[in-house]
Motif scaffolding. Structure first.
Motif, PDB file in Angstrom:
ATOM      1  N   UNK A 121      50.050  62.806  12.459  1.00 47.83           N
ATOM      2  CA  UNK A 121      51.264  62.701  13.281  1.00 47.83           C
ATOM      3  C   UNK A 121      51.695  61.266  13.576  1.00 47.83           C
ATOM      4  N   UNK A 122      50.970  60.291  13.054  1.00 48.22           N
ATOM      5  CA  UNK A 122      51.253  58.890  13.362  1.00 48.22           C
ATOM      6  C   UNK A 122      51.031  58.046  12.113  1.00 48.22           C
ATOM      7  N   UNK A 123      51.933  57.115  11.853  1.00 48.39           N
ATOM      8  CA  UNK A 123      51.807  56.188  10.727  1.00 48.39           C
ATOM      9  C   UNK A 123      51.990  54.782  11.276  1.00 48.39           C
ATOM     10  N   UNK A 124      51.145  53.867  10.814  1.00 45.16           N
ATOM     11  CA  UNK A 124      51.296  52.484  11.246  1.00 45.16           C
ATOM     12  C   UNK A 124      51.190  51.545  10.055  1.00 45.16           C
ATOM     13  N   UNK A 125      51.618  50.326  10.273  1.00 48.50           N
ATOM     14  CA  UNK A 125      51.547  49.288   9.260  1.00 48.50           C
ATOM     15  C   UNK A 125      51.561  47.937   9.953  1.00 48.50           C
ATOM     16  N   UNK A 126      51.144  46.922   9.209  1.00 53.31           N
ATOM     17  CA  UNK A 126      51.254  45.556   9.670  1.00 53.31           C
ATOM     18  C   UNK A 126      52.317  44.870   8.815  1.00 53.31           C
ATOM     19  N   UNK A 127      53.111  44.000   9.448  1.00 52.60           N
ATOM     20  CA  UNK A 127      54.165  43.287   8.738  1.00 52.60           C
ATOM     21  C   UNK A 127      54.268  41.879   9.308  1.00 52.60           C
ATOM     22  N   UNK A 128      54.500  40.923   8.430  1.00 50.98           N
ATOM     23  CA  UNK A 128      54.700  39.541   8.874  1.00 50.98           C
ATOM     24  C   UNK A 128      55.908  39.483   9.809  1.00 50.98           C
ATOM     25  N   UNK A 129      55.791  38.715  10.881  1.00 52.48           N
ATOM     26  CA  UNK A 129      56.912  38.638  11.827  1.00 52.48           C
ATOM     27  C   UNK A 129      58.131  37.980  11.196  1.00 52.48           C
ATOM     28  N   UNK A 130      57.940  37.242  10.103  1.00 47.69           N
ATOM     29  CA  UNK A 130      59.061  36.587   9.416  1.00 47.69           C
ATOM     30  C   UNK A 130      59.726  37.485   8.373  1.00 47.69           C
ATOM     31  N   UNK A 131      59.155  38.646   8.091  1.00 46.04           N
ATOM     32  CA  UNK A 131      59.678  39.507   7.023  1.00 46.04           C
ATOM     33  C   UNK A 131      60.765  40.435   7.591  1.00 46.04           C
ATOM     34  N   UNK A 132      61.904  39.845   7.874  1.00 52.29           N
ATOM     35  CA  UNK A 132      63.006  40.573   8.516  1.00 52.29           C
ATOM     36  C   UNK A 132      63.506  41.735   7.664  1.00 52.29           C
ATOM     37  N   UNK A 133      63.676  41.588   6.335  1.00 50.52           N
ATOM     38  CA  UNK A 133      64.118  42.752   5.551  1.00 50.52           C
ATOM     39  C   UNK A 133      63.170  43.946   5.678  1.00 50.52           C
ATOM     40  N   UNK A 134      61.865  43.697   5.643  1.00 50.10           N
ATOM     41  CA  UNK A 134      60.895  44.793   5.772  1.00 50.10           C
ATOM     42  C   UNK A 134      60.961  45.393   7.174  1.00 50.10           C
ATOM     43  N   UNK A 135      61.011  44.550   8.187  1.00 46.76           N
ATOM     44  CA  UNK A 135      61.091  45.045   9.564  1.00 46.76           C
ATOM     45  C   UNK A 135      62.332  45.921   9.736  1.00 46.76           C
ATOM     46  N   UNK A 136      63.449  45.491   9.174  1.00 44.12           N
ATOM     47  CA  UNK A 136      64.686  46.284   9.270  1.00 44.12           C
ATOM     48  C   UNK A 136      64.546  47.625   8.564  1.00 44.12           C
ATOM     49  N   UNK A 137      63.891  47.656   7.400  1.00 40.64           N
ATOM     50  CA  UNK A 137      63.658  48.919   6.700  1.00 40.64           C
ATOM     51  C   UNK A 137      62.794  49.834   7.553  1.00 40.64           C
ATOM     52  N   UNK A 138      61.715  49.314   8.099  1.00 43.09           N
ATOM     53  CA  UNK A 138      60.817  50.138   8.899  1.00 43.09           C
ATOM     54  C   UNK A 138      61.534  50.680  10.138  1.00 43.09           C
ATOM     55  N   UNK A 139      62.349  49.844  10.769  1.00 35.93           N
ATOM     56  CA  UNK A 139      63.118  50.307  11.935  1.00 35.93           C
ATOM     57  C   UNK A 139      64.089  51.418  11.530  1.00 35.93           C
ATOM     58  N   UNK A 140      64.713  51.254  10.375  1.00 34.77           N
ATOM     59  CA  UNK A 140      65.653  52.270   9.883  1.00 34.77           C
ATOM     60  C   UNK A 140      64.975  53.636   9.765  1.00 34.77           C
ATOM     61  N   UNK A 141      63.693  53.639   9.409  1.00 33.29           N
ATOM     62  CA  UNK A 141      62.952  54.884   9.244  1.00 33.29           C
ATOM     63  C   UNK A 141      62.287  55.349  10.539  1.00 33.29           C
ATOM     64  N   UNK A 142      62.513  54.622  11.625  1.00 33.23           N
ATOM     65  CA  UNK A 142      62.012  55.063  12.922  1.00 33.23           C
ATOM     66  C   UNK A 142      60.770  54.359  13.431  1.00 33.23           C
ATOM     67  N   UNK A 143      60.250  53.399  12.687  1.00 29.31           N
ATOM     68  CA  UNK A 143      59.101  52.639  13.163  1.00 29.31           C
ATOM     69  C   UNK A 143      59.513  51.756  14.333  1.00 29.31           C
ATOM     70  N   UNK A 144      58.588  51.566  15.258  1.00 30.89           N
ATOM     71  CA  UNK A 144      58.808  50.694  16.406  1.00 30.89           C
ATOM     72  C   UNK A 144      57.652  49.691  16.476  1.00 30.89           C
ATOM     73  N   UNK A 145      57.956  48.507  16.979  1.00 33.72           N
ATOM     74  CA  UNK A 145      56.910  47.502  17.137  1.00 33.72           C
ATOM     75  C   UNK A 145      55.996  47.937  18.280  1.00 33.72           C
ATOM     76  N   UNK A 146      54.709  48.040  17.985  1.00 31.04           N
ATOM     77  CA  UNK A 146      53.719  48.454  18.983  1.00 31.04           C
ATOM     78  C   UNK A 146      53.000  47.256  19.589  1.00 31.04           C
ATOM     79  N   UNK A 147      52.748  46.243  18.767  1.00 32.57           N
ATOM     80  CA  UNK A 147      52.090  45.052  19.282  1.00 32.57           C
ATOM     81  C   UNK A 147      52.189  43.928  18.266  1.00 32.57           C
TER      82      UNK A 147
END
Length: 167
Positions: A121-147
């Motif tokens: 029921x939960x999926x997580x990943x790590x992403x570089x804070x500078x990788x804005x295109x990836x962060x935007x893709x993950x947000x588009x799919x519903x991911x939220x920054x946890x920490x």
């Protein structure tokens, strides 16, 4: 008419990784990401969770991949004290010439489906804070920054842990 995995710009398919895809996946990893893994690392994860290791192919050439696994541990949700299974997106990469065609999004959606099919029921990943295109893709799919994890990467860059609750 477009078939699944096709796009107006160019045709591609998403399929499960096969061991003979390994040289292509290693090449993509080393070409696209600063975090490089050994061939054995890829094979280990494929054998552990083959449904969650996918490749994208255009005109018979592998142009992207996603590698996932299922971990057991505490949830990243605040105040969680229970151990649970959670999907982990380990690595996702698409060659530069194949980007902006929806390939990364399709790989991620299919991998999330494979994780969900295991009852997770939960999926997580790590992403570089500078990788804005990836962060935007993950947000588009519903991911939220946890920490934020300071100095997570070998070069000292911080990472965000991003989290998706699967309904």
């Amino acid at each position: 008419m477009l078939q699944e995995g096709e796009d107006k710009k160019e045709e591609y398919i998403i399929r499960r990784f096969r061991e003979n895809d390994l040289p292509s996946v290693v090449h993509i990893n080393r070409s696209c990401l600063p975090e490089n893994y050994t061939p054995d690392f890829f094979v280990y994860h494929f054998r552990e969770f083959p449904e969650g290791f996918l490749v994208a192919e255009m005109k018979g050439v592998i142009v992207g991949y996603i590698m996932t696994r299922i971990d057991r541990g505490l949830s990243y949700y605040p105040y969680s004290t229970t151990m649970r299974e959670k999907g982990h997106v380990i690595s996702l990469a698409v060659m530069p010439h194949a980007r902006r065609r929806g390939i990364a999004e399709k790989l991620l959606r299919k991998a999330i489906e494979a994780i969900k099919d295991k009852g997770v029921k939960e999926v997580y990943l790590e992403v570089r804070i500078s990788n804005i295109p990836a962060i935007n893709l993950y947000r588009k799919l519903g991911f939220k920054i946890a920490k934020r994890i300071p100095r997570y990467y070998a070069d000292g860059e911080d990472a965000y842990v991003m989290l998706l609750q699967i309904s």
